[in-house]
Design an enzyme around this catalytic site. Structure first.
Site, PDB file in Angstrom:
ATOM      1  N   GLU A 335      40.765  46.834  37.219  1.00  0.00           N
ATOM      2  CA  GLU A 335      41.593  45.743  36.695  1.00  0.00           C
ATOM      3  C   GLU A 335      41.998  45.985  35.235  1.00  0.00           C
ATOM      4  OE1 GLU A 335      39.360  42.136  37.617  1.00  0.00           O
ATOM      5  OE2 GLU A 335      40.285  42.078  39.596  1.00  0.00           O
ATOM      6  N   ASP A 414      36.347  40.176  47.050  1.00  0.00           N
ATOM      7  CA  ASP A 414      36.024  39.562  45.759  1.00  0.00           C
ATOM      8  C   ASP A 414      35.447  38.155  45.917  1.00  0.00           C
ATOM      9  OD1 ASP A 414      35.798  39.090  43.107  1.00  0.00           O
ATOM     10  OD2 ASP A 414      37.936  38.946  42.673  1.00  0.00           O
ATOM     11  N   GLU A 442      33.637  30.596  41.294  1.00  0.00           N
ATOM     12  CA  GLU A 442      35.056  30.902  41.108  1.00  0.00           C
ATOM     13  C   GLU A 442      35.884  30.552  42.341  1.00  0.00           C
ATOM     14  OE1 GLU A 442      35.842  34.965  40.076  1.00  0.00           O
ATOM     15  OE2 GLU A 442      38.020  34.692  40.095  1.00  0.00           O
TER      16      GLU A 442
END
Ligand code: GCV
Length: 725
Positions: A335, A414, A442
């Site tokens: 990333e 993820d 998240e």
């Protein structure tokens, strides 16, 4: 809640004084009442060293609160704190205790000998017994027999964990005699929490990346916080659930955070000093580009001698200040973070260079395997993010330095609410692996939704790569090489975690890292008993009814059947069914008018199913055997495809979404119970109620958007005629 920094008894025999708890910070699973059983008894602590000092300090605090008495012997120090007879409340008496291990009258307090050999008249004996007795590092035995309960630590850390076990048992620690000493010890040597805390507030990610509980307890607006009382309290909470390693900054290492390695090392030293008394080693996330951005070198090429030398010298300087420094955590070539690929080198080149720097000092390098192409073309169906980490790392199995721990996210994508276990975890038998979980919610409701994650983690840890018969292929076994890691969910919120019930996730994570086979429901009991001592069985039953299946409820009203990523890309909260569909992030559902799902079979798809060993490769490959809950992760199917549960895919989507939204409403109704309010207190009750209102609202939004989306795509109505828009 402010914990004292434990200190050895001084020459006057005093341990550190307890500080009153600020009323506005919730004590989580260490409220004063949790210490009643120990604090109201006679306790003898024997042993030496910092962690024994910590235990003594804890005992002193408990006795000061609840009127018991304590004595400390060992290493030439004797101190006592008999509060019942009017002595000082900080656990120290003024009765002539000398520093040479004897009281003024020549006998140790409370009938114990100076070497701790006898238990005297103590109700609880806490001593370091050394190796033997079947214990290993950090282990202990616990024995309720004779007149006393005896906790014997293999080492001082073992004593600390044994002490907190006795705290958790409460009165039961002093109940009926047991058959003999029970041996306890951690299954995993490293039980770690990673903080994605930024030192400087990041323009889009804020103070804590993916943080849902306020600011950081370590950092504020570019600096180490002046008041680190919360960090000290945190260390204590973590020790009480078995955590022994913490990384203190975000894996996305920005400019200010990079400096922690060199010119702002003082800040890390300060945090390490807070964690050390609770047996926790401090780790640091570093940027792979550090030799360039900090060292002024022209390159960070891991094979360049000057770069290697820079890391060696820099690491020596870290260990000179923090001798028990845990090591580095690195997100490289991921990333946008720099890594060895930028220099044409491999993950092994990069990780080993750092390992050679930390290994002489006893440290490790956590090298993350979260590596994929985040600039993918959504039109390209052959490239599959799920394959990326497996393909990048398996060729290097056996090649990494011993001090490297490859840190693998539990799923191949993820941290979605449902993913298959990452096949990479089962494919690196000659490499030390750590499995990474996400306690911060998240993708699981951001601590606005009740979502008890221990059942999901337990399922992951119990997953056996080579089938039920092969216990050694369980994730919880494989991870013994490198340990368990999770992203923390705490912040400076006065309930620590935003949603007070999310505290249970942090507690349960620590306990699962200690024992991956632990039962999530029993962990919830343990957490509830500590956190809400006033809760009777009726209230605990309400907590179970709300939390045991809350992950499944969340799963029902969000993305269906393991497909994942129907979440709003801007903040990962709330529905956006096509939010990622035409993005470069590699997370697609491929819904069209006929069907949905990703074909990851070997036969016709991306081949991901084939990355698993048998039996799973075959189980996932076949539509007949693929478990419903991950069906759309592995297969693209027509809406009319019949699931193993008998429903069609489309009807299942409708049903689960209506059910999930209704279950969210039921959660809110269960909480609205006077007995619950009385047991948890009005303040905490109000906070949870406020969050539940948002959960109900959000679940309804998810339900309606997902159902309407699929109805509009397919044109097939709900069999029960419920409202779809
Ligand atoms: C720290 C996900 C999160 C990112 C996080 C990343 C990672 O993509 O959304 O915020 O970055 O995972 O694990 O590195």
């Amino acid at each position: 809640m402010t914990a004292p920094t434990p200190a050895a008894p001084t020459s006057s025999g005093a341990a550190d004084a307890d500080k009153p708890l600020p009323v506005d910070v919730h004590p989580a699973w260490l409220p004063p009442d949790a210490f009643r059983a120990i604090g109201s008894r006679r306790v003898h602590v024997h042993g030496s060293g910092l962690l024994v000092d910590t235990v003594t300090s804890e005992v002193a605090r408990a006795c000061a609160l609840h009127g018991g008495s304590w004595v400390r012997t060992g290493d030439g120090v004797t101190a006592d704190g008999v509060t019942a007879d009017g002595a000082t409340a900080d656990g120290a008496t003024a009765d002539g205790v000398t520093a040479d291990g004897a009281t003024a009258d020549g006998a140790t307090a409370d009938g114990a000998t100076a070497d701790g050999a006898t238990t005297g008249s103590a109700d609880l004996v806490l001593r370091v017994a050394g190796p033997g007795r079947g214990t290993g590092p950090e282990g202990y035995t616990l024995h309720r027999g004779g007149t006393a309960t005896v906790v014997e630590g293999h080492d001082p850390a073992g004593l600390l964990y044994g002490f907190f076990h006795a705290v958790q048992l409460g009165e039961q620690a002093f109940g009926a005699h047991d058959a003999g000493p029970q041996v306890h010890g951690p299954a995993l040597a490293r039980r770690m929490l990673d903080h994605w805390d930024n030192v400087a507030v990041h323009p889009s990610m804020g103070q804590v990346e993916r943080g849902y509980a306020g600011g950081s307890i370590f950092w504020r607006a570019g600096r180490l916080r002046e008041d680190l009382g919360r960090a000290a309290d945190y260390a204590r909470l973590l020790a009480a659930c078995g955590i022994n390693a913490v990384s203190v900054n975000n894996v996305n290492v920005h400019r200010t955070e990079a400096l922690l390695l060199t010119e702002r090392l003082d800040d890390v030293v300060t945090l390490a000093d807070l964690f050390r008394p609770y047996g926790i080693r401090t780790h640091l996330a570093v940027t792979f580009a550090a030799p360039v951005v900090l060292g002024g070198l022209p390159t960070a090429d891991p094979l360049d001698p000057a770069v290697r030398d820079w890391w060696r010298r820099t690491t020596e300087a870290v260990y000179a200040r923090i001798p028990d420094f845990g090591g580095y955590l690195v997100k490289a070539d991921s990333e946008g973070q720099p890594g060895p690929h930028g220099y044409g080198r491999t993950h092994v080149d990069g990780a080993d260079m750092l390992a050679e720097a930390v290994a002489p000092h006893g440290g490790v390098v956590h090298w993350r395997a979260f590596v994929y192409n985040h600039r993918q073309d959504w039109r390209d169906r052959r490239t599959d993010r799920a394959n990326a980490a497996y393909d990048a790392f398996t060729p290097h199995d056996g090649a990494f330095h011993d001090a490297v721990v490859v840190q693998v996210k539990h799923g191949p994508i993820d941290f979605q609410p449902r993913e298959p276990v990452s096949p990479l975890i089962g494919a690196m038998p000659r490499t030390r692996l750590a499995v990474e979980l996400q306690v911060t919610q998240e993708y699981t409701g951001q601590q606005r939704h009740v979502c008890y994650l221990a059942p999901m983690w337990s399922q992951i840890l119990r997953f056996r790569f080579r089938g039920d018969a092969d216990e050694g292929s369980a994730v919880g076994r494989i991870t013994r090489g490198g340990g368990l890691v999770a992203v923390s969910n705490v912040g400076d919120d006065r309930f620590w975690t935003g949603h007070p019930l999310a505290q249970a996730n942090l507690y349960a994570y620590g306990r699962l890292a200690w024992d991956p086979d632990a039962d999530p429901s029993a962990l919830l009991d343990a957490w509830a008993a500590l956190t809400f001592p006033a809760a009777g069985p009726d209230v605990v039953a309400v907590l179970h009814a709300m939390m045991d299946r809350s992950w499944l409820t969340y799963e029902k009203y969000t993305a269906p059947l393991g497909i994942g990523f129907m979440v709003d890309p801007s903040g990962h909260y709330g529905p956006a069914v096509d939010g990622y569909e035409y993005s470069p992030w590699g997370t697609y559902h491929f819904a069209d008018r006929d069907g949905v799902g990703v074909d990851r079979t070997l036969a016709t798809g991306t081949g991901f199913a084939g990355r698993f060993p048998q039996p799973w490769s075959q189980v996932y490959e076949s539509l007949d055997t693929c478990p419903d809950e991950v069906l759309l992760f592995f297969h693209h199917v027509p809406y009319g495809h019949r699931l193993q549960n008998g429903s069609t895919v489309l009807q299942h989507i409708y049903d689960t979404h209506f059910d999930g939204a209704r279950e969210a409403e039921e959660l809110a109704a269960r909480w609205d119970d006077a007995r619950v309010q009385a047991a948890v207190g009005p303040d905490l009750h109000a906070r949870v109620r406020e969050r539940l209102a948002e959960q109900v609202h959000s679940a309804r939004e998810w339900c309606d958007q997902v159902n309407s989306y699929f109805y509009r795509k397919s044109g097939v109505p709900d069999a029960h005629g419920r409202p779809i828009y």
